[in-house]
Design a protein around this motif. Structure first.
Motif, PDB file in Angstrom:
ATOM      1  N   ARG A  75      12.528  82.608-114.671  1.00 24.33           N
ATOM      2  CA  ARG A  75      12.870  82.698-113.261  1.00 24.33           C
ATOM      3  C   ARG A  75      11.832  83.475-112.464  1.00 24.33           C
ATOM      4  NH1 ARG A  75      17.813  82.386-111.146  1.00 24.33           N
ATOM      5  NH2 ARG A  75      16.578  82.439-109.263  1.00 24.33           N
ATOM      6  N   ARG A  76      10.715  83.817-113.046  1.00 22.61           N
ATOM      7  CA  ARG A  76       9.709  84.594-112.330  1.00 22.61           C
ATOM      8  C   ARG A  76       8.877  83.665-111.444  1.00 22.61           C
ATOM      9  NH1 ARG A  76       9.582  89.760-114.311  1.00 22.61           N
ATOM     10  NH2 ARG A  76       7.553  90.221-113.408  1.00 22.61           N
ATOM     11  N   VAL A  77       9.582  82.943-110.587  1.00 20.51           N
ATOM     12  CA  VAL A  77       8.960  81.952-109.707  1.00 20.51           C
ATOM     13  C   VAL A  77       9.482  82.157-108.288  1.00 20.51           C
ATOM     14  CG1 VAL A  77       8.715  79.496-109.164  1.00 20.51           C
ATOM     15  CG2 VAL A  77       8.727  80.254-111.556  1.00 20.51           C
ATOM     16  N   LEU A  78       8.581  82.134-107.325  1.00 20.23           N
ATOM     17  CA  LEU A  78       8.944  82.170-105.911  1.00 20.23           C
ATOM     18  C   LEU A  78       8.553  80.810-105.342  1.00 20.23           C
ATOM     19  CD1 LEU A  78      10.097  84.295-103.924  1.00 20.23           C
ATOM     20  CD2 LEU A  78       7.765  84.695-103.172  1.00 20.23           C
ATOM     21  N   GLN A  79       9.539  79.935-105.142  1.00 19.29           N
ATOM     22  CA  GLN A  79       9.264  78.572-104.680  1.00 19.29           C
ATOM     23  C   GLN A  79       9.897  78.373-103.313  1.00 19.29           C
ATOM     24  OE1 GLN A  79       9.347  75.464-107.589  1.00 19.29           O
ATOM     25  NE2 GLN A  79      10.239  73.981-106.182  1.00 19.29           N
ATOM     26  N   VAL A  80       9.071  78.035-102.329  1.00 23.36           N
ATOM     27  CA  VAL A  80       9.502  78.012-100.925  1.00 23.36           C
ATOM     28  C   VAL A  80       9.363  76.609-100.330  1.00 23.36           C
ATOM     29  CG1 VAL A  80       9.063  78.932 -98.617  1.00 23.36           C
ATOM     30  CG2 VAL A  80       8.862  80.424-100.617  1.00 23.36           C
ATOM     31  N   PHE A  81      10.407  76.164 -99.634  1.00 18.79           N
ATOM     32  CA  PHE A  81      10.378  74.898 -98.896  1.00 18.79           C
ATOM     33  C   PHE A  81       9.973  75.196 -97.460  1.00 18.79           C
ATOM     34  CE2 PHE A  81      12.032  71.495 -96.306  1.00 18.79           C
ATOM     35  CZ  PHE A  81      11.873  70.357 -97.075  1.00 18.79           C
ATOM     36  N   LEU A  82       8.918  74.534 -96.983  1.00 21.41           N
ATOM     37  CA  LEU A  82       8.424  74.735 -95.621  1.00 21.41           C
ATOM     38  C   LEU A  82       8.971  73.636 -94.723  1.00 21.41           C
ATOM     39  CD1 LEU A  82       6.625  76.342 -93.728  1.00 21.41           C
ATOM     40  CD2 LEU A  82       4.678  74.980 -94.494  1.00 21.41           C
ATOM     41  N   GLN A 141      14.558  68.588-102.635  1.00 24.23           N
ATOM     42  CA  GLN A 141      13.522  69.605-102.766  1.00 24.23           C
ATOM     43  C   GLN A 141      14.036  70.983-102.348  1.00 24.23           C
ATOM     44  OE1 GLN A 141      10.539  69.514-104.178  1.00 24.23           O
ATOM     45  NE2 GLN A 141      10.951  67.385-104.767  1.00 24.23           N
ATOM     46  N   ILE A 142      14.864  71.024-101.321  1.00 28.25           N
ATOM     47  CA  ILE A 142      15.455  72.302-100.892  1.00 28.25           C
ATOM     48  C   ILE A 142      16.334  72.874-101.996  1.00 28.25           C
ATOM     49  CG2 ILE A 142      17.099  73.369 -99.280  1.00 28.25           C
ATOM     50  CD1 ILE A 142      16.052  71.408 -97.152  1.00 28.25           C
ATOM     51  N   GLU A 143      17.142  72.020-102.599  1.00 28.24           N
ATOM     52  CA  GLU A 143      18.021  72.473-103.683  1.00 28.24           C
ATOM     53  C   GLU A 143      17.198  72.934-104.882  1.00 28.24           C
ATOM     54  OE1 GLU A 143      21.338  73.683-105.479  1.00 28.24           O
ATOM     55  OE2 GLU A 143      21.138  72.978-103.404  1.00 28.24           O
ATOM     56  N   LYS A 144      16.111  72.231-105.172  1.00 23.57           N
ATOM     57  CA  LYS A 144      15.250  72.615-106.291  1.00 23.57           C
ATOM     58  C   LYS A 144      14.625  73.989-106.029  1.00 23.57           C
ATOM     59  CE  LYS A 144      12.838  69.427-108.228  1.00 23.57           C
ATOM     60  NZ  LYS A 144      11.805  68.389-108.517  1.00 23.57           N
ATOM     61  N   CYS A 145      14.188  74.228-104.796  1.00 23.52           N
ATOM     62  CA  CYS A 145      13.624  75.532-104.441  1.00 23.52           C
ATOM     63  C   CYS A 145      14.674  76.629-104.569  1.00 23.52           C
ATOM     64  CB  CYS A 145      13.061  75.501-103.021  1.00 23.52           C
ATOM     65  SG  CYS A 145      11.553  74.515-102.835  1.00 23.52           S
ATOM     66  N   ARG A 146      15.895  76.342-104.133  1.00 20.63           N
ATOM     67  CA  ARG A 146      16.971  77.330-104.228  1.00 20.63           C
ATOM     68  C   ARG A 146      17.270  77.682-105.693  1.00 20.63           C
ATOM     69  NH1 ARG A 146      20.755  74.867-101.645  1.00 20.63           N
ATOM     70  NH2 ARG A 146      20.759  76.066 -99.722  1.00 20.63           N
ATOM     71  N   GLU A 147      17.267  76.676-106.551  1.00 23.22           N
ATOM     72  CA  GLU A 147      17.589  76.904-107.961  1.00 23.22           C
ATOM     73  C   GLU A 147      16.476  77.635-108.701  1.00 23.22           C
ATOM     74  OE1 GLU A 147      18.357  73.035-109.482  1.00 23.22           O
ATOM     75  OE2 GLU A 147      20.385  72.894-108.645  1.00 23.22           O
ATOM     76  N   ARG A 148      15.214  77.321-108.375  1.00 27.65           N
ATOM     77  CA  ARG A 148      14.094  77.876-109.131  1.00 27.65           C
ATOM     78  C   ARG A 148      13.651  79.241-108.624  1.00 27.65           C
ATOM     79  NH1 ARG A 148       9.021  74.470-110.446  1.00 27.65           N
ATOM     80  NH2 ARG A 148       8.855  76.247-111.879  1.00 27.65           N
ATOM     81  N   SER A 149      13.760  79.465-107.320  1.00 34.15           N
ATOM     82  CA  SER A 149      13.178  80.673-106.743  1.00 34.15           C
ATOM     83  C   SER A 149      14.035  81.904-107.035  1.00 34.15           C
ATOM     84  CB  SER A 149      13.012  80.503-105.231  1.00 34.15           C
ATOM     85  OG  SER A 149      12.353  81.622-104.685  1.00 34.15           O
ATOM     86  N   CYS A 150      13.365  82.989-107.398  1.00 34.01           N
ATOM     87  CA  CYS A 150      14.082  84.244-107.652  1.00 34.01           C
ATOM     88  C   CYS A 150      14.251  85.045-106.362  1.00 34.01           C
ATOM     89  CB  CYS A 150      13.321  85.075-108.685  1.00 34.01           C
ATOM     90  SG  CYS A 150      11.676  85.591-108.151  1.00 34.01           S
ATOM     91  N   GLY A 151      13.672  84.547-105.271  1.00 36.59           N
ATOM     92  CA  GLY A 151      13.795  85.252-103.996  1.00 36.59           C
ATOM     93  C   GLY A 151      13.947  84.264-102.859  1.00 36.59           C
TER      94      GLY A 151
END
Length: 291
Positions: A75-82, A141-151
């Protein structure tokens, strides 16, 4: 080898913590452990700390390794949807991608995190648009970012435009029949019945909007009668106009009606920010009620 490799100055806010580490008396540090700087206090330490007393002292660990010390490695990932409308925020998007995100990526990498961003200017292909999948692709993609991002997982840029408003690709059979009862013009009703086809393989049954080329082939006469230079614009405007007039008069719920009027950008904001905020508020209220 000492418990703390190096301390830059006594005024360091971690000074007292370092002393506590020394007093704990049982800290072994691997010679082969990878080293890194912690920005708060600039204390040079190793990642392989195996002292039992330190492991039980959550405050010391978090102060040394940072607030995300307990995040599991995957989970050490910060994934952001722009999110934004494309044409009126091009300069802002390009500035983020060229000037800001590289700095954030470097900042995260030094602390053991991976930084990723999703820009749908590059993610929505022509065939996806032709099959009316834009909204669904963005939602996934938004849901994927929410699931993967730790922040943080969502950034919205708002400017002058409201955004692209496509008709929904899928409409429940019951809702579609309700809408048709409020379409008084037979030409408009026939148009909707030609571009939306009932799919009984889905449960519940839905009407599905056909691919763009199929719709164009079925409505050549309508296109020929128009003076517009864009064949698809003619059909698109007629479809959304017929749907919205009927939906506005229908007895559908407000939440169902909104789908026919909102832009892709509004849908992204609801999914990325508002829905999560409402969910968090509900969860907080439930916890308070339980207490």
């Amino acid at each position: 080898m000492g418990n703390v490799i190096h301390q830059t100055e006594q005024k360091n806010p971690l000074g007292q913590i370092a002393n506590n580490v020394k007093k704990s008396g049982s800290s072994k540090i691997s010679d082969e452990g990878s080293k890194r700087f912690n920005e708060v206090g600039e204390v040079l330490i190793t990642e392989n700390i195996i002292a039992e007393k330190l492991e039980t002292d959550e405050n010391v660990i978090n102060a040394i390794l940072g607030r995300h010390a307990q995040i599991e490695e995957r989970r050490r990932v910060l994934q952001v949807f722009l999110s934004s409308t494309f044409t009126d925020t091009k300069i802002e998007r390009d500035s983020l991608i060229q000037n800001v995100f590289p700095y954030i990526r470097e900042f995260c990498t030094k602390r053991g995190f991976e930084f990723l961003f999703v820009d749908m200017r590059w993610g929505v292909r022509d065939e996806s648009t032709a099959d009316h999948l834009t909204t669904e692709l963005c939602a996934k993609q938004i849901e994927k970012c929410r699931e993967r991002s730790c922040g943080i997982h969502f950034i919205s840029l708002l400017d002058q435009k409201y955004g692209y408003r496509p008709p929904p690709r899928l409409i429940l059979e019951t809702d579609f029949n309700e809408i048709l009862t409020y379409v008084s013009d037979e030409v408009e009703k026939n148009l909707l019945l030609s571009v939306y086809k009932l799919d009984q393989n889905r449960v519940p049954h839905v009407y599905e909007l056909q691919p763009r080329q199929v719709i164009l082939d079925m409505n050549l006469k309508l296109i020929e009668e128009s003076s517009s230079s864009s064949s698809w614009d003619v059909i698109f405007d007629r479809i959304v106009s017929s749907l919205r007039k009927a939906v506005f008069k229908s007895n559908l719920s407000d939440s169902k009606k909104r789908v026919f009027f909102q832009s892709v950008t509004e849908d992204e904001i609801r999914r990325g920010f508002l829905d999560q905020q409402n969910s968090s508020s509900s969860s907080s209220n439930n916890n308070n009620n339980n207490n």
